[in-house]
Design a protein around this motif. Structure first.
Motif, PDB file in Angstrom:
ATOM      1  N   LEU A 104     -20.323  -5.848  -8.813  1.00  0.00           N
ATOM      2  CA  LEU A 104     -20.087  -7.173  -8.242  1.00  0.00           C
ATOM      3  C   LEU A 104     -20.794  -7.327  -6.894  1.00  0.00           C
ATOM      4  N   LEU A 105     -20.797  -6.275  -6.092  1.00  0.00           N
ATOM      5  CA  LEU A 105     -21.534  -6.327  -4.822  1.00  0.00           C
ATOM      6  C   LEU A 105     -23.032  -6.479  -5.078  1.00  0.00           C
ATOM      7  N   ASP A 106     -23.541  -5.742  -6.070  1.00  0.00           N
ATOM      8  CA  ASP A 106     -24.965  -5.854  -6.424  1.00  0.00           C
ATOM      9  C   ASP A 106     -25.312  -7.263  -6.887  1.00  0.00           C
ATOM     10  N   LEU A 107     -24.341  -7.943  -7.499  1.00  0.00           N
ATOM     11  CA  LEU A 107     -24.560  -9.274  -8.064  1.00  0.00           C
ATOM     12  C   LEU A 107     -24.198 -10.396  -7.086  1.00  0.00           C
ATOM     13  N   GLY A 108     -24.048 -10.041  -5.822  1.00  0.00           N
ATOM     14  CA  GLY A 108     -23.836 -11.052  -4.794  1.00  0.00           C
ATOM     15  C   GLY A 108     -22.414 -11.211  -4.307  1.00  0.00           C
ATOM     16  N   GLY A 109     -21.511 -10.385  -4.791  1.00  0.00           N
ATOM     17  CA  GLY A 109     -20.137 -10.472  -4.317  1.00  0.00           C
ATOM     18  C   GLY A 109     -20.024 -10.002  -2.877  1.00  0.00           C
ATOM     19  N   ASN A 110     -19.167 -10.656  -2.146  1.00  0.00           N
ATOM     20  CA  ASN A 110     -18.869 -10.274  -0.770  1.00  0.00           C
ATOM     21  C   ASN A 110     -17.518  -9.569  -0.790  1.00  0.00           C
ATOM     22  N   ILE A 111     -17.451  -8.392  -0.198  1.00  0.00           N
ATOM     23  CA  ILE A 111     -16.240  -7.574  -0.284  1.00  0.00           C
ATOM     24  C   ILE A 111     -15.011  -8.313   0.236  1.00  0.00           C
ATOM     25  N   TYR A 112     -15.192  -9.151   1.247  1.00  0.00           N
ATOM     26  CA  TYR A 112     -14.041  -9.863   1.804  1.00  0.00           C
ATOM     27  C   TYR A 112     -13.538 -10.956   0.860  1.00  0.00           C
ATOM     28  N   PHE A 113     -14.439 -11.532   0.078  1.00  0.00           N
ATOM     29  CA  PHE A 113     -14.024 -12.503  -0.936  1.00  0.00           C
ATOM     30  C   PHE A 113     -13.449 -11.768  -2.144  1.00  0.00           C
ATOM     31  N   LEU A 114     -14.081 -10.660  -2.532  1.00  0.00           N
ATOM     32  CA  LEU A 114     -13.586  -9.883  -3.667  1.00  0.00           C
ATOM     33  C   LEU A 114     -12.200  -9.302  -3.390  1.00  0.00           C
ATOM     34  N   ALA A 115     -11.854  -9.181  -2.124  1.00  0.00           N
ATOM     35  CA  ALA A 115     -10.514  -8.698  -1.764  1.00  0.00           C
ATOM     36  C   ALA A 115      -9.435  -9.582  -2.371  1.00  0.00           C
ATOM     37  N   LYS A 116      -9.750 -10.846  -2.597  1.00  0.00           N
ATOM     38  CA  LYS A 116      -8.775 -11.753  -3.219  1.00  0.00           C
ATOM     39  C   LYS A 116      -8.492 -11.326  -4.659  1.00  0.00           C
ATOM     40  N   VAL A 117      -9.509 -10.754  -5.314  1.00  0.00           N
ATOM     41  CA  VAL A 117      -9.325 -10.277  -6.691  1.00  0.00           C
ATOM     42  C   VAL A 117      -8.431  -9.046  -6.693  1.00  0.00           C
ATOM     43  N   PHE A 118      -8.748  -8.049  -5.867  1.00  0.00           N
ATOM     44  CA  PHE A 118      -7.914  -6.852  -5.942  1.00  0.00           C
ATOM     45  C   PHE A 118      -6.539  -7.069  -5.333  1.00  0.00           C
ATOM     46  N   SER A 119      -6.412  -8.015  -4.433  1.00  0.00           N
ATOM     47  CA  SER A 119      -5.073  -8.364  -3.944  1.00  0.00           C
ATOM     48  C   SER A 119      -4.254  -9.001  -5.057  1.00  0.00           C
ATOM     49  N   THR A 120      -4.907  -9.821  -5.879  1.00  0.00           N
ATOM     50  CA  THR A 120      -4.237 -10.432  -7.029  1.00  0.00           C
ATOM     51  C   THR A 120      -3.769  -9.348  -8.003  1.00  0.00           C
ATOM     52  N   ASP A 121      -4.533  -8.256  -8.073  1.00  0.00           N
ATOM     53  CA  ASP A 121      -4.151  -7.121  -8.928  1.00  0.00           C
ATOM     54  C   ASP A 121      -3.080  -6.244  -8.284  1.00  0.00           C
ATOM     55  N   GLY A 122      -2.709  -6.545  -7.041  1.00  0.00           N
ATOM     56  CA  GLY A 122      -1.692  -5.750  -6.356  1.00  0.00           C
ATOM     57  C   GLY A 122      -2.244  -4.513  -5.677  1.00  0.00           C
ATOM     58  N   LEU A 123      -3.562  -4.449  -5.487  1.00  0.00           N
ATOM     59  CA  LEU A 123      -4.173  -3.290  -4.837  1.00  0.00           C
ATOM     60  C   LEU A 123      -4.418  -3.567  -3.362  1.00  0.00           C
ATOM     61  N   SER A 124      -4.256  -2.544  -2.554  1.00  0.00           N
ATOM     62  CA  SER A 124      -4.616  -2.647  -1.147  1.00  0.00           C
ATOM     63  C   SER A 124      -6.134  -2.494  -1.029  1.00  0.00           C
ATOM     64  N   PHE A 125      -6.655  -2.824   0.121  1.00  0.00           N
ATOM     65  CA  PHE A 125      -8.084  -2.665   0.373  1.00  0.00           C
ATOM     66  C   PHE A 125      -8.492  -1.202   0.167  1.00  0.00           C
ATOM     67  N   VAL A 126      -7.710  -0.282   0.708  1.00  0.00           N
ATOM     68  CA  VAL A 126      -8.014   1.153   0.585  1.00  0.00           C
ATOM     69  C   VAL A 126      -8.006   1.586  -0.878  1.00  0.00           C
ATOM     70  N   GLN A 127      -7.044   1.132  -1.645  1.00  0.00           N
ATOM     71  CA  GLN A 127      -6.988   1.499  -3.063  1.00  0.00           C
ATOM     72  C   GLN A 127      -8.216   0.990  -3.809  1.00  0.00           C
ATOM     73  N   ALA A 128      -8.575  -0.251  -3.578  1.00  0.00           N
ATOM     74  CA  ALA A 128      -9.725  -0.833  -4.279  1.00  0.00           C
ATOM     75  C   ALA A 128     -11.027  -0.171  -3.858  1.00  0.00           C
ATOM     76  N   VAL A 129     -11.218   0.005  -2.565  1.00  0.00           N
ATOM     77  CA  VAL A 129     -12.478   0.570  -2.083  1.00  0.00           C
ATOM     78  C   VAL A 129     -12.623   2.035  -2.504  1.00  0.00           C
ATOM     79  N   SER A 130     -11.519   2.751  -2.600  1.00  0.00           N
ATOM     80  CA  SER A 130     -11.627   4.153  -3.044  1.00  0.00           C
ATOM     81  C   SER A 130     -12.209   4.223  -4.453  1.00  0.00           C
ATOM     82  N   THR A 131     -11.925   3.217  -5.291  1.00  0.00           N
ATOM     83  CA  THR A 131     -12.487   3.219  -6.649  1.00  0.00           C
ATOM     84  C   THR A 131     -14.006   3.066  -6.623  1.00  0.00           C
ATOM     85  N   MET A 132     -14.526   2.502  -5.551  1.00  0.00           N
ATOM     86  CA  MET A 132     -15.968   2.290  -5.424  1.00  0.00           C
ATOM     87  C   MET A 132     -16.694   3.555  -4.976  1.00  0.00           C
ATOM     88  N   THR A 133     -15.952   4.530  -4.489  1.00  0.00           N
ATOM     89  CA  THR A 133     -16.554   5.749  -3.958  1.00  0.00           C
ATOM     90  C   THR A 133     -16.460   6.926  -4.920  1.00  0.00           C
TER      91      THR A 133
END
Length: 135
Positions: free
Chosen positions: A78-107
């Protein structure tokens, strides 16, 4: 800086391992994706999204690649396709994930490993510094 120089400069940003620099090109590419993500700030949109993600996403003019990555929660793509992490945070927040939880999946790290790395000052500047040169 000449036009050619700016293109060379921007191309260099694609050579940073593990980093996607949010450029004007990415902002244009991800505009509709980011608008969709921001729509999740409204409770009624979150409910609609959670009830039928595919149908909700189809209401937005996203590319097939963006739709697929969104449904798979492939945040790096999604980042490669133009997503902005601060906007995408709305998606993982909707999933009930914290920023740390979501970003750890990216690493590729566990939440605990990611937190430990960040608490220790972040990714080491020693090591892979160029994708092209592999050093």
């Amino acid at each position: 800086m000449s036009k050619q120089d700016i293109h060379s400069y921007l191309a260099e940003m694609e050579d940073i391992p593990g980093t996607r620099v949010y450029t004007a090109k990415r902002a244009r590419q991800g505009y509709k994706l980011n608008q969709m993500a921001m729509s999740l700030m409204k409770d009624e949109n979150r409910k609609k999204f959670k009830a039928d993600e595919s149908a909700y996403i189809d209401e937005w003019d996203l590319t097939p690649e963006q739709k697929k990555a969104l449904l798979e929660r492939d945040y790096n793509t999604l980042l490669d396709l133009g997503g902005n992490i601060y906007f995408l945070a709305k998606v993982f927040s909707t999933d009930g994930l914290s920023f740390v939880q979501a970003v750890s999946t990216m690493t590729g790290m566990s939440v605990e490993e990611y937190q430990a790395m960040m608490n220790a000052g972040g990714r080491s500047p020693v090591g892979l510094r160029s994708i092209k040169e592999k050093n």
